[in-house]
Design a protein around this motif. Structure first.
Motif, PDB file in Angstrom:
ATOM      1  N   PHE A 130       0.804  -1.249   0.040  1.00  0.00           N
ATOM      2  CA  PHE A 130       0.018  -0.046  -0.144  1.00  0.00           C
ATOM      3  C   PHE A 130       0.746   1.204   0.031  1.00  0.00           C
ATOM      4  O   PHE A 130       0.464   2.399  -0.878  1.00  0.00           O
ATOM      5  N   ILE A 131       1.791   1.153   0.879  1.00  0.00           N
ATOM      6  CA  ILE A 131       2.902   2.527   0.672  1.00  0.00           C
ATOM      7  C   ILE A 131       3.533   2.901  -0.621  1.00  0.00           C
ATOM      8  O   ILE A 131       4.007   3.749  -0.915  1.00  0.00           O
ATOM      9  N   HIS A 132       3.578   1.663  -1.361  1.00  0.00           N
ATOM     10  CA  HIS A 132       4.276   1.813  -2.550  1.00  0.00           C
ATOM     11  C   HIS A 132       3.287   2.251  -3.703  1.00  0.00           C
ATOM     12  O   HIS A 132       3.753   2.327  -5.026  1.00  0.00           O
ATOM     13  N   LEU A 133       2.046   2.429  -3.554  1.00  0.00           N
ATOM     14  CA  LEU A 133       0.951   2.780  -4.521  1.00  0.00           C
ATOM     15  C   LEU A 133       1.409   4.194  -4.819  1.00  0.00           C
ATOM     16  O   LEU A 133       1.837   4.915  -4.322  1.00  0.00           O
ATOM     17  N   LYS A 135      -1.089   6.526  -5.616  1.00  0.00           N
ATOM     18  CA  LYS A 135      -1.878   7.038  -4.580  1.00  0.00           C
ATOM     19  C   LYS A 135      -2.168   6.339  -3.349  1.00  0.00           C
ATOM     20  O   LYS A 135      -2.822   5.466  -3.417  1.00  0.00           O
ATOM     21  N   ILE A 136      -1.243   6.645  -2.131  1.00  0.00           N
ATOM     22  CA  ILE A 136      -1.092   5.848  -1.087  1.00  0.00           C
ATOM     23  C   ILE A 136      -2.485   6.129  -0.343  1.00  0.00           C
ATOM     24  O   ILE A 136      -2.764   7.257   0.178  1.00  0.00           O
ATOM     25  N   PRO A 137      -2.995   4.914   0.001  1.00  0.00           N
ATOM     26  CA  PRO A 137      -4.226   5.041   0.949  1.00  0.00           C
ATOM     27  C   PRO A 137      -3.626   5.092   2.356  1.00  0.00           C
ATOM     28  O   PRO A 137      -3.455   3.820   3.054  1.00  0.00           O
ATOM     29  N   ASP A 138      -3.632   6.061   2.807  1.00  0.00           N
ATOM     30  CA  ASP A 138      -2.774   6.317   3.905  1.00  0.00           C
ATOM     31  C   ASP A 138      -3.550   5.607   5.421  1.00  0.00           C
ATOM     32  O   ASP A 138      -3.069   5.031   6.078  1.00  0.00           O
ATOM     33  N   GLU A 139      -5.080   5.619   5.122  1.00  0.00           N
ATOM     34  CA  GLU A 139      -5.980   5.085   6.415  1.00  0.00           C
ATOM     35  C   GLU A 139      -5.602   3.388   6.268  1.00  0.00           C
ATOM     36  O   GLU A 139      -5.506   2.980   7.481  1.00  0.00           O
ATOM     37  N   LYS A 140      -5.431   2.919   5.232  1.00  0.00           N
ATOM     38  CA  LYS A 140      -5.131   1.577   5.270  1.00  0.00           C
ATOM     39  C   LYS A 140      -3.712   1.087   5.788  1.00  0.00           C
ATOM     40  O   LYS A 140      -3.427   0.342   6.282  1.00  0.00           O
ATOM     41  N   VAL A 141      -2.419   2.166   5.309  1.00  0.00           N
ATOM     42  CA  VAL A 141      -1.414   2.012   6.103  1.00  0.00           C
ATOM     43  C   VAL A 141      -1.130   1.930   7.372  1.00  0.00           C
ATOM     44  O   VAL A 141      -0.676   1.376   8.140  1.00  0.00           O
ATOM     45  N   THR A 142      -2.070   2.914   8.024  1.00  0.00           N
ATOM     46  CA  THR A 142      -1.962   3.328   9.558  1.00  0.00           C
ATOM     47  C   THR A 142      -2.661   2.035  10.115  1.00  0.00           C
ATOM     48  O   THR A 142      -2.287   1.790  11.249  1.00  0.00           O
ATOM     49  N   PHE A 143      -3.844   1.484   9.514  1.00  0.00           N
ATOM     50  CA  PHE A 143      -4.507   0.355   9.834  1.00  0.00           C
ATOM     51  C   PHE A 143      -3.555  -0.733  10.179  1.00  0.00           C
ATOM     52  O   PHE A 143      -3.745  -1.189  11.303  1.00  0.00           O
ATOM     53  N   LEU A 144      -2.800  -1.253   9.208  1.00  0.00           N
ATOM     54  CA  LEU A 144      -1.979  -2.175   9.109  1.00  0.00           C
ATOM     55  C   LEU A 144      -0.949  -2.042  10.096  1.00  0.00           C
ATOM     56  O   LEU A 144      -0.411  -3.140  10.558  1.00  0.00           O
ATOM     57  N   ILE A 145      -0.357  -0.725  10.536  1.00  0.00           N
ATOM     58  CA  ILE A 145       0.797  -0.653  11.515  1.00  0.00           C
ATOM     59  C   ILE A 145       0.217  -0.981  12.827  1.00  0.00           C
ATOM     60  O   ILE A 145       0.748  -2.050  13.609  1.00  0.00           O
ATOM     61  N   GLY A 146      -0.967  -0.462  13.093  1.00  0.00           N
ATOM     62  CA  GLY A 146      -1.774  -1.309  14.302  1.00  0.00           C
ATOM     63  C   GLY A 146      -2.211  -2.748  14.353  1.00  0.00           C
ATOM     64  O   GLY A 146      -1.734  -3.586  15.396  1.00  0.00           O
ATOM     65  N   GLU A 147      -2.267  -3.281  13.210  1.00  0.00           N
ATOM     66  CA  GLU A 147      -2.548  -4.889  13.407  1.00  0.00           C
ATOM     67  C   GLU A 147      -1.091  -5.520  13.291  1.00  0.00           C
ATOM     68  O   GLU A 147      -0.917  -6.634  13.820  1.00  0.00           O
ATOM     69  N   ILE A 148      -0.083  -4.854  12.715  1.00  0.00           N
ATOM     70  CA  ILE A 148       1.272  -5.598  12.719  1.00  0.00           C
ATOM     71  C   ILE A 148       1.866  -5.495  14.382  1.00  0.00           C
ATOM     72  O   ILE A 148       2.141  -6.444  14.704  1.00  0.00           O
ATOM     73  N   ASN A 149       1.272  -4.450  15.042  1.00  0.00           N
ATOM     74  CA  ASN A 149       1.691  -4.401  16.645  1.00  0.00           C
ATOM     75  C   ASN A 149       0.933  -5.601  17.239  1.00  0.00           C
ATOM     76  O   ASN A 149       1.399  -6.082  18.075  1.00  0.00           O
ATOM     77  N   LYS A 150      -0.526  -5.684  17.052  1.00  0.00           N
ATOM     78  CA  LYS A 150      -1.319  -6.844  17.497  1.00  0.00           C
ATOM     79  C   LYS A 150      -0.650  -8.193  17.348  1.00  0.00           C
ATOM     80  O   LYS A 150      -0.633  -9.050  18.174  1.00  0.00           O
ATOM     81  N   GLU A 151      -0.097  -8.525  16.163  1.00  0.00           N
ATOM     82  CA  GLU A 151       0.545  -9.586  15.757  1.00  0.00           C
ATOM     83  C   GLU A 151       1.669  -9.716  16.345  1.00  0.00           C
ATOM     84  O   GLU A 151       2.123 -11.185  16.744  1.00  0.00           O
ATOM     85  N   LEU A 152       2.661  -8.929  16.774  1.00  0.00           N
ATOM     86  CA  LEU A 152       3.714  -9.029  17.495  1.00  0.00           C
ATOM     87  C   LEU A 152       3.466  -9.475  18.938  1.00  0.00           C
ATOM     88  O   LEU A 152       4.385 -10.083  19.303  1.00  0.00           O
ATOM     89  N   VAL A 153       2.494  -8.767  19.464  1.00  0.00           N
ATOM     90  CA  VAL A 153       2.205  -9.156  20.985  1.00  0.00           C
ATOM     91  C   VAL A 153       1.717 -10.592  20.942  1.00  0.00           C
ATOM     92  O   VAL A 153       2.247 -11.248  21.712  1.00  0.00           O
ATOM     93  N   SER A 154       0.770 -10.947  19.939  1.00  0.00           N
ATOM     94  CA  SER A 154       0.304 -12.333  19.800  1.00  0.00           C
ATOM     95  C   SER A 154       1.354 -13.299  19.810  1.00  0.00           C
ATOM     96  O   SER A 154       1.424 -14.456  20.437  1.00  0.00           O
TER      97      SER A 154
END
Length: 202
Positions: A130-133, A135-154
């Motif tokens: 998404f960050i390399h598109l 037209k960057i969909p910034d809301e998707k990039v920021t959502f995925l940052i949160g998801e990555i953090n959840k997976e790291l904790v898991s």
């Protein structure tokens, strides 16, 4: 004379239309710069990963598991100034995430850990995409940052569970029982099937 006047009017008309196009182009460029600035600010504000171990087990793995250590290290440090810096950092994080599949410590080389690593890799690669598109969909990039953090904790909590479970002493005969449940070790049925047409002895 009429031709000169017509040519003069034509030149004035062309000059005005060129000026209007230049003004439109400048206006569009200003809008594009503003849009990119908003995207950069949104991503910059949300770009924060859990780059420190959350428990003792994960901290121990930082020392013992090179790929885990390098991945957490890559998550640290925030890019500055341009969206290109974020794109470069994202590509580097994706590369380090892919390496997590290599040399998983034997204690953690289990389906629960491998599946969590796969999910983590998928989300990191999606963020990188998404960050390399254009037209960057910034809301998707920021959502995925949160998801990555959840997976790291898991993932780190699952490591902790595995270590805690291994500390529980087994009861007498439990290891034999677990081996019997293992279908891969079962004795194959090597007896040929009984032919129903054979005469029976009574």
């Amino acid at each position: 004379m009429k031709y000169k006047i017509a040519l003069f009017l034509l030149l004035i008309f062309m000059f005005n239309s060129c000026q209007n196009e230049n003004e439109k182009r400048l206006e569009e460029n200003k809008k594009e710069v503003k849009r990119k600035e908003i995207i950069f600010n949104n991503i910059n504000k949300e770009w924060s990963f859990i780059d420190e171990p959350i428990n003792e087990i994960s901290e121990k793995n930082v020392n013992d598991w090179k790929e885990w250590r390098e991945f957490l290290k890559e998550l640290g440090g925030k890019p500055r100034k341009t969206i290109g810096a974020f794109q470069k950092k994202s590509a580097s994080i994706a590369k380090k995430a892919m390496a997590l599949n290599d040399n998983i410590p034997s204690q953690f080389n289990q389906p629960q850990i491998r599946s969590r690593i796969s999910i983590l890799i998928t989300k990191v690669k999606m963020m990188d995409l998404f960050i390399h598109l254009q037209k960057i969909p910034d809301e998707k990039v920021t959502f995925l940052i949160g998801e990555i953090n959840k997976e790291l904790v898991s993932l780190q909590r699952q490591m902790d569970k595995i270590v805690e479970k291994s500390k529980i002493p087994q009861e007498e005969g439990e290891s034999d029982f677990l081996r019997m449940l293992d279908t891969a070790r079962a004795i194959p049925n090597s007896m040929p099937p009984i032919d129903q047409n054979l005469p029976k002895v009574e």
